[in-house]
Design a protein around this motif. Structure first.
Motif, PDB file in Angstrom:
ATOM      1  N   ILE A 317       0.863  -1.175   0.000  1.00 23.36           N
ATOM      2  CA  ILE A 317       0.000   0.000   0.000  1.00 23.36           C
ATOM      3  C   ILE A 317       0.900   1.225   0.000  1.00 23.36           C
ATOM      4  CG2 ILE A 317      -1.797   1.307   1.178  1.00 23.36           C
ATOM      5  CD1 ILE A 317      -2.905  -1.221   2.308  1.00 23.36           C
ATOM      6  N   PHE A 318       0.661   2.110  -0.963  1.00 18.99           N
ATOM      7  CA  PHE A 318       1.550   3.241  -1.186  1.00 18.99           C
ATOM      8  C   PHE A 318       0.868   4.561  -0.842  1.00 18.99           C
ATOM      9  CE2 PHE A 318       2.791  -0.152  -4.102  1.00 18.99           C
ATOM     10  CZ  PHE A 318       4.130  -0.283  -3.784  1.00 18.99           C
ATOM     11  N   ALA A 321      -0.163  10.676  -2.724  1.00 18.46           N
ATOM     12  CA  ALA A 321       0.393  11.973  -3.138  1.00 18.46           C
ATOM     13  C   ALA A 321       1.902  11.927  -3.294  1.00 18.46           C
ATOM     14  CB  ALA A 321      -0.005  13.056  -2.127  1.00 18.46           C
ATOM     15  N   ASP A 322       2.611  11.313  -2.339  1.00 20.19           N
ATOM     16  CA  ASP A 322       4.067  11.261  -2.421  1.00 20.19           C
ATOM     17  C   ASP A 322       4.536  10.425  -3.604  1.00 20.19           C
ATOM     18  OD1 ASP A 322       4.456  12.937  -0.316  1.00 20.19           O
ATOM     19  OD2 ASP A 322       5.123  11.408   1.114  1.00 20.19           O
ATOM     20  N   SER A 323       3.841   9.334  -3.873  1.00 20.06           N
ATOM     21  CA  SER A 323       4.231   8.476  -4.993  1.00 20.06           C
ATOM     22  C   SER A 323       4.083   9.200  -6.323  1.00 20.06           C
ATOM     23  CB  SER A 323       3.391   7.193  -4.996  1.00 20.06           C
ATOM     24  OG  SER A 323       3.648   6.419  -3.844  1.00 20.06           O
ATOM     25  N   VAL A 330       6.038   4.961  -3.070  1.00 20.17           N
ATOM     26  CA  VAL A 330       6.436   5.288  -1.700  1.00 20.17           C
ATOM     27  C   VAL A 330       5.462   4.586  -0.759  1.00 20.17           C
ATOM     28  CG1 VAL A 330       6.796   7.115  -0.001  1.00 20.17           C
ATOM     29  CG2 VAL A 330       7.314   7.537  -2.427  1.00 20.17           C
ATOM     30  N   ALA A 331       5.926   3.550  -0.090  1.00 18.01           N
ATOM     31  CA  ALA A 331       5.047   2.745   0.756  1.00 18.01           C
ATOM     32  C   ALA A 331       4.642   3.502   2.020  1.00 18.01           C
ATOM     33  CB  ALA A 331       5.738   1.434   1.135  1.00 18.01           C
ATOM     34  N   LEU A 355      -4.005   6.845  -0.582  1.00 17.79           N
ATOM     35  CA  LEU A 355      -3.312   5.564  -0.713  1.00 17.79           C
ATOM     36  C   LEU A 355      -3.603   4.904  -2.049  1.00 17.79           C
ATOM     37  CD1 LEU A 355      -5.531   3.009  -0.291  1.00 17.79           C
ATOM     38  CD2 LEU A 355      -5.526   3.943   2.024  1.00 17.79           C
ATOM     39  N   ILE A 356      -2.702   4.007  -2.425  1.00 18.87           N
ATOM     40  CA  ILE A 356      -2.891   3.123  -3.575  1.00 18.87           C
ATOM     41  C   ILE A 356      -2.503   1.720  -3.117  1.00 18.87           C
ATOM     42  CG2 ILE A 356      -2.302   2.597  -5.962  1.00 18.87           C
ATOM     43  CD1 ILE A 356      -1.248   5.474  -6.231  1.00 18.87           C
ATOM     44  N   ALA A 357      -3.459   0.803  -3.115  1.00 23.65           N
ATOM     45  CA  ALA A 357      -3.195  -0.575  -2.711  1.00 23.65           C
ATOM     46  C   ALA A 357      -3.199  -1.477  -3.939  1.00 23.65           C
ATOM     47  CB  ALA A 357      -4.257  -1.051  -1.717  1.00 23.65           C
ATOM     48  N   VAL A 358      -2.124  -2.244  -4.107  1.00 30.11           N
ATOM     49  CA  VAL A 358      -2.016  -3.160  -5.244  1.00 30.11           C
ATOM     50  C   VAL A 358      -1.404  -4.477  -4.789  1.00 30.11           C
ATOM     51  CG1 VAL A 358      -1.772  -1.297  -6.927  1.00 30.11           C
ATOM     52  CG2 VAL A 358       0.280  -2.327  -5.931  1.00 30.11           C
TER      53      VAL A 358
END
Length: 374
Positions: A317-318, A321-323, A330-331, A355-358
């Motif tokens: 999960i990242f 915004a930072d990623s 960026v985890a 967040l982005i969860a993959v």
């Protein structure tokens, strides 16, 4: 004592005990109505017009703290949860929920919350003090490293994620057969372990207390766990990959319209569902390729457990915004703040950047290249 006890097994059993408590509290509509309190002030999630906690939330949280703290004293002060221990029932009585040394002591405390409903209080206390050993029925649970530094481990608990769905009890299906939009399916118990120095989540246990319907008012749990330590990666989440015909993205109903459009432009078929834990679980189970949230409306207790499982599966999960800003994944991290920061309300606990969860890291690469900052 902790050197001879498997922390994962303890958390699995705590999770099932939590699910039992959730089911008992939900089984009586009158009892549930008495036990619901609206959150206010710093406790409330500003994303929701109404935010609630129930006695089940507080009782589950304190039960996990009590059991893990007894068996792993080095972790006792680093077991954190969403709820305060203060509860005001519908009759206006404020009580501090505490797990007693004995079942009778716990029942006495609960009877105060329940306005003298002794039978219900005793039933809940029995669940709290019951010995649960669901792990004996499971296969594949690994032994953990004997050198595990418990003093460097913390726990985030979300005792009942999707509390509004838990209270309503209604079930609403999405147009995807394996994804619910709302209701008891979206309720999860989340227990995540992280390294306090690095902030990396390393063990996760996620349960759906209402995962399997056995009868009209009878349910059993769906249980998922994962371990991602330097010397051990293991999980019970061997779901088949999607057939590749549809790219499913799962989002919140409040997601920004421009974010939704960007995902549609990338050929994602979007599903709206309740519960951060549930949406992350749909990525774990390969029912969705991505769970994306551009807002800071989740907290550490929402993400620590599913992130540990995703890491065990090769995903993560990242930080949204930072990623995007760095064009690098960026985890999310869970490093403990200093003492002064902890006294500044709940803000340090928030996943402020979304967040982005993959499960598949190739998905994050495609998203970043198409979600560049304007």
């Amino acid at each position: 004592m902790s050197q001879n006890i498997n922390l994962l097994r303890v958390l699995i059993n705590c999770g099932e005990k939590a699910a039992n408590i959730a089911r008992v509290c939900r089984s009586n509509e009158e009892l549930l109505a008495l036990l619901v309190q609206e959150k206010t002030g710093s406790e409330a999630n500003q994303r929701f017009e109404h935010d609630f906690k129930t006695l089940a939330d507080v009782l589950i949280q304190e039960t996990v703290k009590h059991e893990v703290g007894q068996l792993f004293p080095a972790m006792r002060d680093s077991i954190l949860g969403e709820e305060s221990t203060h509860f005001t029932n519908k009759l206006g009585h404020q009580i501090t929920i505490a797990i007693g040394v004995t079942e009778a002591e716990t029942a006495e405390c609960l009877e105060s919350v329940l306005d003298g409903q002794k039978t219900a209080a005793e039933a809940l206390a029995a669940e709290v003090h019951m010995r649960v050993s669901i792990d004996t029925k499971l296969t594949g649970i690994p032994e953990l490293c004997e050198q595990l530094d418990y003093s460097n481990l913390g726990i985030w608990i979300d005792p009942i994620d999707a509390t509004a769905e838990y209270i309503s009890g209604a079930s609403i299906l999405s147009d995807k057969p394996d994804i619910a939009a709302a209701g008891l399916d979206c309720v999860t118990v989340l227990i995540g372990v992280y390294e306090r120095d690095s902030g990396v989540p390393v063990i996760g246990v996620v349960l759906q207390p209402f995962g399997y319907k056995l009868g009209e008012h009878d349910y059993s749990s769906s249980l998922y766990w994962g371990v991602c330590l330097p010397t051990l990666q293991a999980h019970n989440c061997s779901f088949e990959a999607s057939d590749g015909q549809d790219k499913i993205g799962i989002v919140s109903g409040s997601e920004k319209s421009d974010i939704v459009q960007r995902l549609v432009d990338l050929d994602y078929d979007l599903v709206v569902a309740a519960g951060a834990g549930y949406k992350a679980l749909k990525v774990i189970s390969n029912d969705a390729e991505v769970y994306l949230l551009s807002k800071g409306s989740t907290f550490r207790w929402d993400t620590c457990a599913p992130q540990a499982i995703l890491r065990a599966l090769g995903g993560d999960i990242f930080d949204y915004a930072d990623s995007i800003k760095q064009q690098l994944p960026v985890a999310l991290k869970y490093k403990d703040p200093d003492t002064d920061s902890k006294e500044c309300g709940t803000e340090w606990k928030r996943n402020a950047n979304g967040l982005i969860a993959v499960r598949d890291l190739s998905v994050i690469k495609e998203l970043l290249s198409n979600f560049k900052e304007n």
